[in-house]
Scaffold this motif. Sequence first.
Motif, PDB file in Angstrom:
ATOM      1  N   VAL A 157       2.273   7.893  10.813  1.00  0.00           N
ATOM      2  CA  VAL A 157       2.716   7.923   9.420  1.00  0.00           C
ATOM      3  C   VAL A 157       1.713   7.157   8.566  1.00  0.00           C
ATOM      4  CG1 VAL A 157       4.604   7.483   7.819  1.00  0.00           C
ATOM      5  CG2 VAL A 157       5.108   7.920  10.241  1.00  0.00           C
ATOM      6  N   VAL A 158       1.175   7.831   7.553  1.00  0.00           N
ATOM      7  CA  VAL A 158       0.174   7.248   6.661  1.00  0.00           C
ATOM      8  C   VAL A 158       0.725   7.267   5.236  1.00  0.00           C
ATOM      9  CG1 VAL A 158      -2.197   7.403   5.798  1.00  0.00           C
ATOM     10  CG2 VAL A 158      -1.673   8.124   8.152  1.00  0.00           C
ATOM     11  N   GLY A 159       0.762   6.117   4.574  1.00  0.00           N
ATOM     12  CA  GLY A 159       1.197   6.040   3.186  1.00  0.00           C
ATOM     13  C   GLY A 159       0.019   5.862   2.248  1.00  0.00           C
ATOM     14  N   CYS A 160       0.255   6.078   0.944  1.00  0.00           N
ATOM     15  CA  CYS A 160      -0.771   5.876  -0.080  1.00  0.00           C
ATOM     16  C   CYS A 160      -0.177   5.075  -1.236  1.00  0.00           C
ATOM     17  CB  CYS A 160      -1.279   7.213  -0.635  1.00  0.00           C
ATOM     18  SG  CYS A 160      -2.268   8.205   0.492  1.00  0.00           S
ATOM     19  N   GLY A 161      -0.996   4.219  -1.853  1.00  0.00           N
ATOM     20  CA  GLY A 161      -0.519   3.440  -2.981  1.00  0.00           C
ATOM     21  C   GLY A 161      -1.628   3.098  -3.950  1.00  0.00           C
ATOM     22  N   THR A 162      -1.217   2.578  -5.142  1.00  0.00           N
ATOM     23  CA  THR A 162      -2.169   2.218  -6.190  1.00  0.00           C
ATOM     24  C   THR A 162      -1.651   1.046  -7.005  1.00  0.00           C
ATOM     25  OG1 THR A 162      -3.499   3.101  -8.023  1.00  0.00           O
ATOM     26  CG2 THR A 162      -1.205   3.779  -7.933  1.00  0.00           C
ATOM     27  N   SER A 172       0.816  -3.407 -11.040  1.00  0.00           N
ATOM     28  CA  SER A 172       1.830  -3.753 -10.051  1.00  0.00           C
ATOM     29  C   SER A 172       2.357  -5.177 -10.237  1.00  0.00           C
ATOM     30  CB  SER A 172       1.264  -3.584  -8.638  1.00  0.00           C
ATOM     31  OG  SER A 172       0.097  -4.365  -8.470  1.00  0.00           O
ATOM     32  N   ARG A 173       3.605  -5.365  -9.816  1.00  0.00           N
ATOM     33  CA  ARG A 173       4.283  -6.649  -9.942  1.00  0.00           C
ATOM     34  C   ARG A 173       3.648  -7.713  -9.037  1.00  0.00           C
ATOM     35  NH1 ARG A 173       9.461  -7.086 -11.870  1.00  0.00           N
ATOM     36  NH2 ARG A 173       9.860  -8.709 -10.282  1.00  0.00           N
ATOM     37  N   PRO A 174       3.678  -8.978  -9.470  1.00  0.00           N
ATOM     38  CA  PRO A 174       3.105 -10.054  -8.648  1.00  0.00           C
ATOM     39  C   PRO A 174       3.788 -10.232  -7.293  1.00  0.00           C
ATOM     40  CG  PRO A 174       3.422 -10.778 -10.918  1.00  0.00           C
ATOM     41  CD  PRO A 174       4.102  -9.456 -10.795  1.00  0.00           C
ATOM     42  N   ASP A 175       5.060  -9.785  -7.190  1.00  0.00           N
ATOM     43  CA  ASP A 175       5.803  -9.969  -5.936  1.00  0.00           C
ATOM     44  C   ASP A 175       5.880  -8.691  -5.108  1.00  0.00           C
ATOM     45  OD1 ASP A 175       7.342  -8.705  -7.846  1.00  0.00           O
ATOM     46  OD2 ASP A 175       9.196  -9.813  -7.419  1.00  0.00           O
ATOM     47  N   SER A 176       4.864  -7.833  -5.229  1.00  0.00           N
ATOM     48  CA  SER A 176       4.893  -6.532  -4.545  1.00  0.00           C
ATOM     49  C   SER A 176       3.749  -6.393  -3.547  1.00  0.00           C
ATOM     50  CB  SER A 176       4.790  -5.404  -5.577  1.00  0.00           C
ATOM     51  OG  SER A 176       3.493  -5.400  -6.179  1.00  0.00           O
ATOM     52  N   TYR A 177       3.917  -5.455  -2.609  1.00  0.00           N
ATOM     53  CA  TYR A 177       2.830  -5.098  -1.699  1.00  0.00           C
ATOM     54  C   TYR A 177       1.608  -4.624  -2.478  1.00  0.00           C
ATOM     55  CZ  TYR A 177       5.517  -5.302   2.681  1.00  0.00           C
ATOM     56  OH  TYR A 177       6.228  -5.722   3.772  1.00  0.00           O
ATOM     57  N   GLU A 178       1.867  -3.872  -3.559  1.00  0.00           N
ATOM     58  CA  GLU A 178       0.758  -3.331  -4.344  1.00  0.00           C
ATOM     59  C   GLU A 178      -0.110  -4.453  -4.912  1.00  0.00           C
ATOM     60  OE1 GLU A 178       3.597  -0.044  -3.888  1.00  0.00           O
ATOM     61  OE2 GLU A 178       3.838  -2.147  -4.432  1.00  0.00           O
ATOM     62  N   ARG A 179       0.511  -5.543  -5.379  1.00  0.00           N
ATOM     63  CA  ARG A 179      -0.293  -6.637  -5.915  1.00  0.00           C
ATOM     64  C   ARG A 179      -1.092  -7.313  -4.795  1.00  0.00           C
ATOM     65  NH1 ARG A 179      -0.480  -9.573 -10.639  1.00  0.00           N
ATOM     66  NH2 ARG A 179       0.133  -7.536 -11.493  1.00  0.00           N
ATOM     67  N   MET A 214       3.490 -15.659  -1.307  1.00  0.00           N
ATOM     68  CA  MET A 214       3.542 -14.702  -0.202  1.00  0.00           C
ATOM     69  C   MET A 214       2.441 -13.663  -0.328  1.00  0.00           C
ATOM     70  SD  MET A 214       6.713 -12.290   1.059  1.00  0.00           S
ATOM     71  CE  MET A 214       7.809 -13.676   1.279  1.00  0.00           C
ATOM     72  N   THR A 215       2.191 -13.166  -1.566  1.00  0.00           N
ATOM     73  CA  THR A 215       1.181 -12.122  -1.718  1.00  0.00           C
ATOM     74  C   THR A 215      -0.214 -12.639  -1.396  1.00  0.00           C
ATOM     75  OG1 THR A 215       1.030 -12.598  -4.095  1.00  0.00           O
ATOM     76  CG2 THR A 215       2.503 -10.813  -3.414  1.00  0.00           C
ATOM     77  N   THR A 216      -0.473 -13.948  -1.676  1.00  0.00           N
ATOM     78  CA  THR A 216      -1.791 -14.515  -1.372  1.00  0.00           C
ATOM     79  C   THR A 216      -2.065 -14.497   0.124  1.00  0.00           C
ATOM     80  OG1 THR A 216      -1.657 -15.939  -3.322  1.00  0.00           O
ATOM     81  CG2 THR A 216      -3.255 -16.541  -1.605  1.00  0.00           C
ATOM     82  N   GLY A 217      -1.068 -14.940   0.909  1.00  0.00           N
ATOM     83  CA  GLY A 217      -1.241 -14.922   2.357  1.00  0.00           C
ATOM     84  C   GLY A 217      -1.393 -13.523   2.899  1.00  0.00           C
ATOM     85  N   LEU A 218      -0.610 -12.587   2.367  1.00  0.00           N
ATOM     86  CA  LEU A 218      -0.703 -11.200   2.819  1.00  0.00           C
ATOM     87  C   LEU A 218      -2.046 -10.593   2.437  1.00  0.00           C
ATOM     88  CD1 LEU A 218       0.542  -8.701   4.100  1.00  0.00           C
ATOM     89  CD2 LEU A 218       1.641  -8.189   1.911  1.00  0.00           C
ATOM     90  N   SER A 219      -2.541 -10.927   1.269  1.00  0.00           N
ATOM     91  CA  SER A 219      -3.841 -10.400   0.845  1.00  0.00           C
ATOM     92  C   SER A 219      -4.937 -10.793   1.815  1.00  0.00           C
ATOM     93  CB  SER A 219      -4.185 -10.890  -0.568  1.00  0.00           C
ATOM     94  OG  SER A 219      -3.316 -10.321  -1.523  1.00  0.00           O
TER      95      SER A 219
END
Length: 432
Positions: A313-318, A341-348, A1-6
């Motif tokens: 609404v603006v968020g920030c992450g790392t 960050s975890r492999p199954d997270s938005y951050e990753r 899932m993270t690959t497609g989202l990336s």
Amino acid sequence: MTTGLSNVLKNAAQELPPIDSSDFGAKFDTFGNSRLVLIGDGSHGTSEFYRARAAITKRLIEEHGFTHVAVECDWPDARSIDHYVRQHPRRSQDVPIRVFDHFPRWMWRNAEVQEFVDWLREHNAQLPMNQRTSFNGLDLYSMSASTHAVVEYLDRVDPTLSSAARKRYGCLEPWLNDPHEYGRKSFYEDSAKCEPGVIKMLQQLLSRRVELTSHAENGESFLDAEMNARVVRDSEKYYRAMFHGDKTSWNIRDTHMFNTLSRLLKLKPGSKAVVWAHNSHLGDARGSSMGAKRGELNLGQLCRENFPGEVSVVGCGTHAGTVAAADEWDEPMQVMDIVPSRPDSYERAMHDVGIPSFVVDLRGLRTEAMLQRFIGVIYRPATERWSHYIKTILSDQYDAFVWFDQTKAVEAFETAQPKEALSKGETYPFGV
């Protein structure tokens, strides 16, 4: 899932210039027509989040006419900052007030915030008083300072009403140094004996609004007393609710923040506000397990519901780096390493985009439910999955998300509060 989202994020990402560049804030002009721009942070101790938020806010003030900066901090502390940035006459000219003199001190007592505060003072100095941008606190933890502020104001303008305030707030007096104990005692005794007095005090203050605002102290002093009386009323309710272990205390707090923000907007027709708070307060709760499973609402949700079409609404992450945080409440600040960050997270997924810093406009995207990381003033790397990640739908929470792949801790003034007395030579308003 993270690959497609990336891949989706990479196509939508706009690479950001350095934060100190004049071009950085311009990347957010698309939100300039909003009445409210809510800028969240993924931690309360990351320098890039604070600096980016300040750069965006400067741009919104200078180019888009924003009139309030409203912050996740207590009203009395922010009021001292407000007097400084608007160069407003204040009662104490000799000894500065040490603001944010309580845990977590590094959250606002840091070089990043001081730089913005000094900039805002210089910006305001070029404008008439009624056009200067204010600095306001939205939170409700200042029960002690707020009760004293109400009484001190009434001492000056209405000694009879001041006597009534002392009597009503006297119910809270034994617990003002530790309001958590008031909540504990109220819970175990199933009592709300102080509630009628604090409600009556606010009602009486409001009923005398016309008379009190005509006093030589002027309407701004009355507003300060009114907002502090609102803090006392809501903090009394909040501390009683804390020990029930459900959504109630969270909802009381975020509703208080929304009501405070709404009151500020009503004061000045056409006013516009930038809000600084944690992602958990500003990312719409309906887009996360906070709202979907726990029944929690938040400030971002309330703003969207009550100001439809006027909120961004603006968020920030790392992904990784260092963060200023503590192991437990009231413990000293530490500079901690952030677990990658975890492999199954938005951050990753954002890390895998491969761009060091970017913003993605989410308004035309639809993301699936995934884990998102939230680091507050407490950070527990050993239990990070359960302590700091919750499931969210990013595109439902935010209109845009700002990404910094590697980050560092804020430049805090101190890790533990010095015990020496204030001196006249200390720098107002931070007293460092």
